[in-house]
Design a protein around this motif. Structure first.
Motif, PDB file in Angstrom:
ATOM      1  N   ASN A 143     -44.743   4.335 -41.486  1.00 54.69           N
ATOM      2  CA  ASN A 143     -44.062   3.105 -41.164  1.00 54.69           C
ATOM      3  C   ASN A 143     -43.052   3.431 -40.004  1.00 54.69           C
ATOM      4  N   VAL A 144     -42.630   2.097 -39.365  1.00 54.95           N
ATOM      5  CA  VAL A 144     -41.739   2.019 -38.445  1.00 54.95           C
ATOM      6  C   VAL A 144     -40.334   2.056 -38.962  1.00 54.95           C
TER       7      VAL A 144
ATOM      8  N   GLU B 194     -49.055 -10.710 -43.615  1.00 53.37           N
ATOM      9  CA  GLU B 194     -47.737 -10.957 -44.182  1.00 53.37           C
ATOM     10  C   GLU B 194     -47.277 -12.242 -44.466  1.00 53.37           C
ATOM     11  N   TYR B 195     -47.660 -12.943 -43.443  1.00 53.59           N
ATOM     12  CA  TYR B 195     -47.252 -14.527 -43.091  1.00 53.59           C
ATOM     13  C   TYR B 195     -48.516 -15.510 -43.265  1.00 53.59           C
TER      14      TYR B 195
ATOM     15  N   PHE C 181     -38.402  -5.640 -31.109  1.00 58.56           N
ATOM     16  CA  PHE C 181     -38.309  -6.315 -32.276  1.00 58.56           C
ATOM     17  C   PHE C 181     -36.769  -6.224 -32.802  1.00 58.56           C
TER      18      PHE C 181
ATOM     19  N   LYS D 275     -36.516  -7.390 -49.812  1.00 53.74           N
ATOM     20  CA  LYS D 275     -36.113  -7.709 -48.279  1.00 53.74           C
ATOM     21  C   LYS D 275     -36.751  -8.591 -47.659  1.00 53.74           C
TER      22      LYS D 275
ATOM     23  N   ARG E 153     -45.601  -4.470 -46.673  1.00 53.96           N
ATOM     24  CA  ARG E 153     -46.385  -5.725 -46.176  1.00 53.96           C
ATOM     25  C   ARG E 153     -47.926  -5.295 -46.382  1.00 53.96           C
TER      26      ARG E 153
HETATM   27  C1  GCV Z   1     -41.709  -3.103 -40.838  1.00 49.83           C
HETATM   28  C2  GCV Z   1     -40.681  -8.137 -40.461  1.00 49.83           C
HETATM   29  C3  GCV Z   1     -41.179  -7.581 -41.649  1.00 49.83           C
HETATM   30  C4  GCV Z   1     -40.762  -6.168 -42.205  1.00 49.83           C
HETATM   31  C5  GCV Z   1     -41.157  -5.248 -41.064  1.00 49.83           C
HETATM   32  C6  GCV Z   1     -40.390  -5.698 -39.898  1.00 49.83           C
HETATM   33  C7  GCV Z   1     -40.910  -5.176 -38.442  1.00 49.83           C
HETATM   34  O1  GCV Z   1     -39.166  -8.286 -40.757  1.00 49.83           O
HETATM   35  O2  GCV Z   1     -41.004  -8.738 -42.815  1.00 49.83           O
HETATM   36  O3  GCV Z   1     -41.495  -5.827 -43.319  1.00 49.83           O
HETATM   37  O4  GCV Z   1     -40.564  -3.948 -41.053  1.00 49.83           O
HETATM   38  O5  GCV Z   1     -41.016  -7.047 -39.407  1.00 49.83           O
HETATM   39  O6  GCV Z   1     -41.656  -5.520 -37.828  1.00 49.83           O
HETATM   40  O7  GCV Z   1     -40.168  -4.107 -38.262  1.00 49.83           O
END
Ligand code: GCV
Length: 671
Positions: A184-185, A368-369, A302, A670, A144
């Motif tokens: 990255n998470v 992202e959005y 999340f 994805k 993203r």
């Molecule tokens: C890091 C959404 C995003 C994913 C992201 C996820 C999250 O689904 O599209 O790219 O992954 O959130 O916050 O873990």
């Protein structure tokens, strides 16, 4: 002579603003001053404060004064600034970091022409942890991310050190950001390999003098993947020992290491539930490993699963029953809204609901959005709305800002010259830092100070452009998803509209129809007591307010209700009509932004002017695309004309359905 001419030309070019690539962000003051700066202590951090002031401060002498502190206060980032133009200024703090923040505050006042003597400023951050989360992968891609590749050059480290690391640290320190999760998470276990940790140590050493602590995202199955342990069960003694050893190894290299961020049992990531354990058991195992080093665990809330009939309610259902079971060095990281960083969401009901557990907010700086790096969307108004939402968790005036103990923001930073892709996306990085320091700041104050530092002091520029910034989030909501519509994006890359999108055989909660539910009767997700009952997760009186179609705020109507097309809005229009007018309003707002911007050609440098101008053209076309796609699609269900006084569609629905964007983000596959 030839040389002289060249020098003159270059000077003129600079004065007229050529070669302005945005790389200096909001830190654009001349470094030509020769201020007298003294300090009662020296340290790498205080030396930076001294150097910044020496080269930029135009006033009389500055004294930096570390005050004797007890243990707690020494960790505090607070500072005071006092003095007048004649005798000079003194900045006092309990910590070195406090002095650095004070120095940047003083320079900000000078740069924005807001210096008013005598100075008597007292600042203390609302949250001790103000952290950027980078969704940067070890291969240099950014999930993203829309501003190039990762700024962390793991391939080159530890031998080659990019000058950007220091510039990054300086920019963050100037706005009070004091921590960063560098990976990255969706975490690769490889980050914990010894060779990788040696690279992370180099980054941590560079960020430290700027008061920034490094954190890592970790993969819950690391013991199995990296060391071949038969299980990663958090209750297994060998697994616990593995994490303790790993923590010890990290702290030997990075004594002030912050801790771990964990995405567990979410979107395919491993977690404690794989072993029949709870989120609390998973988080506590890591917290125990970090405890002796004073590290913390940020555990993300999340979570959602395809079997749940309303994704919006799941985090609350999983986490509230665990309240009280987490160690005191665990913080639950909760996205601002219950779904996923949509253009507008209500606040997540988890805020205020976990009374015995620390909760931190996660907002998304990267767009992202919200049109990636193509759309101008200043997000401070969104975060202001969020932070000031009343949760009613302790009666009236229990604002979200008061229920949290820290703030994190998903970074929008990449290796592009201007750092963020769009010049105005820099304002979102800036705004995040300022709000994480003081959530009571208003979006207009932040826009004002950012514009004055980044572009110009001229009121003829600042005022109209500020107005444009303050309306920009509203505009995006209007042309993408007004009235509480959500997640009707193109599947995968989340850039354009695809309310018709279908992933054959895919998870229902990744399909747009799951969210908008349009049929001939109406549109929207029924989260009332008669539907998924997600409203019940909010405190009284909000649950009733949201539950009743007549009291539900209209900007969240379709979030909470499946409303009939002819539902009467407060202004007398039907829902269908209002939807049409709001989409159209979004288009008109962006056209207005173009007019505002085009008048600024003479006010700023050509390079940044043209860059923003070209992005606004894309945004304007995209707004029409969104409007046409959504109205033509929903019209098939509403079966009513688009009001005749608004612009007619210029696209055909069938053509729009064929649009397939090639967006070269590695994560496009994805959703
Ligand atoms: C890091 C959404 C995003 C994913 C992201 C996820 C999250 O689904 O599209 O790219 O992954 O959130 O916050 O873990």
């Amino acid at each position: 002579m030839k040389h002289l001419l060249l020098v003159c030309w270059l000077c003129c070019a600079c004065l007229q603003g050529f070669a302005e690539d945005g790389s200096r962000l909001w830190l654009r003051a001349d470094a030509t001053a020769k201020a007298v700066v003294t300090a009662n202590k020296k340290s790498p951090t205080i030396n930076i404060a001294i150097q910044e002031l020496q080269t930029q401060w135009q006033g009389n002498a500055v004294k930096l004064n570390i005050q004797n502190a007890n243990k707690n206060k020494a960790l505090n980032d607070a500072y005071t600034i006092a003095g007048d133009a004649k005798t000079g200024v003194s900045i006092s703090a309990f910590s070195d970091r406090g002095l650095l923040y004070g120095a940047y505050h003083l320079l900000r006042l000078q740069q924005t022409k807001r210096l008013v003597y005598p100075l008597n400023i007292q600042e203390s951050p609302k949250y001790n942890l103000r952290i950027l989360n980078h969704w940067d992968n070890l291969d240099g891609t950014v999930e993203r991310g829309y501003a190039g590749r990762s700024i962390w050059k793991w391939d080159e480290l530890p031998a080659v050190i990019s000058p950007r690391y220091k510039e990054y640290a300086r920019a963050n320190a100037s706005i009070g950001i004091n921590a960063a999760v560098v990976n990255n998470v969706n975490a690769s276990p490889q980050i914990l390999r010894t060779e990788m940790l040696a690279k992370v140590k180099v980054v941590a050493d560079i960020l430290r003098p700027y008061g920034i602590r490094v954190f890592l995202s970790v993969n819950f199955s690391s013991p199995t993947i990296l060391s071949g342990l038969p299980t990663s069960d958090p209750l297994d003694a060998a697994v616990q020992q593995w994490w303790r050893n790993k923590a010890n190894e990290i702290y030997k290299l990075i004594p002030d290491f912050g801790g771990f961020l964990v995405k567990a049992n979410s979107e395919g990531q491993p977690g404690p539930q794989d072993f029949g354990r709870t989120h609390a058991q998973g988080a506590n195992m890591l917290a125990d490993a970090l405890k002796t080093h004073k590290g913390i665990v940020m555990w993300r809330a999340f979570v959602y699963s395809p079997s749940n009939d309303d994704r919006a309610g799941q985090a609350y259902m999983e986490f509230v029953p665990l309240d009280g079971q987490f160690r005191d060095n665990v913080i639950i990281q909760v996205k601002n809204g219950p779904i996923d960083f949509q253009p507008r969401e209500p606040f997540s009901p988890l805020f205020g609901a976990m009374k015995k557990t620390d909760v931190m907010a996660e907002v998304q700086i990267t767009q992202e959005y919200l049109g990636h790096a193509n759309h101008l969307a200043f997000l401070a108004p969104m975060w202001e709305e969020f932070l000031n939402s009343d949760t009613y968790s302790n009666g009236k005036n229990s604002l979200v800002a008061g229920t949290i103990t820290a703030m994190s923001g998903v970074a929008n930073i990449g290796d592009e010259t201007n750092w963020n892709g769009h010049h105005f996306a820099q304002a979102n990085w800036y705004a995040f830092g300022r709000l994480a320091w003081n959530p009571q700041l208003r979006a207009d104050e932040i826009a004002d100070e950012w514009l004055r530092q980044t572009f110009s002091q001229d009121a003829d520029f600042v005022e109209p452009v500020k107005k444009m910034m303050l309306q920009s989030w509203d505009a995006v909501v209007h042309y993408m998803m007004p009235l509480g519509l959500h997640h009707i994006f193109a599947v995968g890359h989340h850039y354009g509209p695809e309310p018709w999108g279908v992933i054959p055989g895919g998870r229902p909660d990744w399909q747009p129809w799951y969210f908008h539910n349009a049929d001939t009767l109406g549109v929207g997700f029924d989260r009332t007591a008669a539907g998924s009952n997600a409203v019940s997760q909010y405190f009284v009186p909000l649950r009733q307010t949201f539950n009743d179609i007549n009291t539900c705020p209209e900007n969240l109507l379709l979030w909470f209700h499946h409303a009939p097309w002819n539902h009467a809005m407060h202004n007398g229009r039907s829902l269908w009509q209002e939807l049409c007018y709001q989409y159209d309003e979004g288009v008109q707002q962006v056209r207005e932004f173009q007019k505002v911007w085009d008048q600024q050609a003479a006010a700023i440098d050509a390079e940044r002017f043209e860059h923003v101008q070209s992005r606004l053209k894309i945004q304007s076309r995209d707004a029409v695309w969104w409007k046409d796609a959504c109205l033509l699609y929903f019209q098939e269900f509403a079966r009513q004309p688009i009001p005749y006084d608004i612009e007619r569609p210029v696209h055909n629905l069938e053509d729009l359905k064929r649009v397939k964007l090639e967006i070269s983000n590695h994560e496009n596959a994805k959703r």
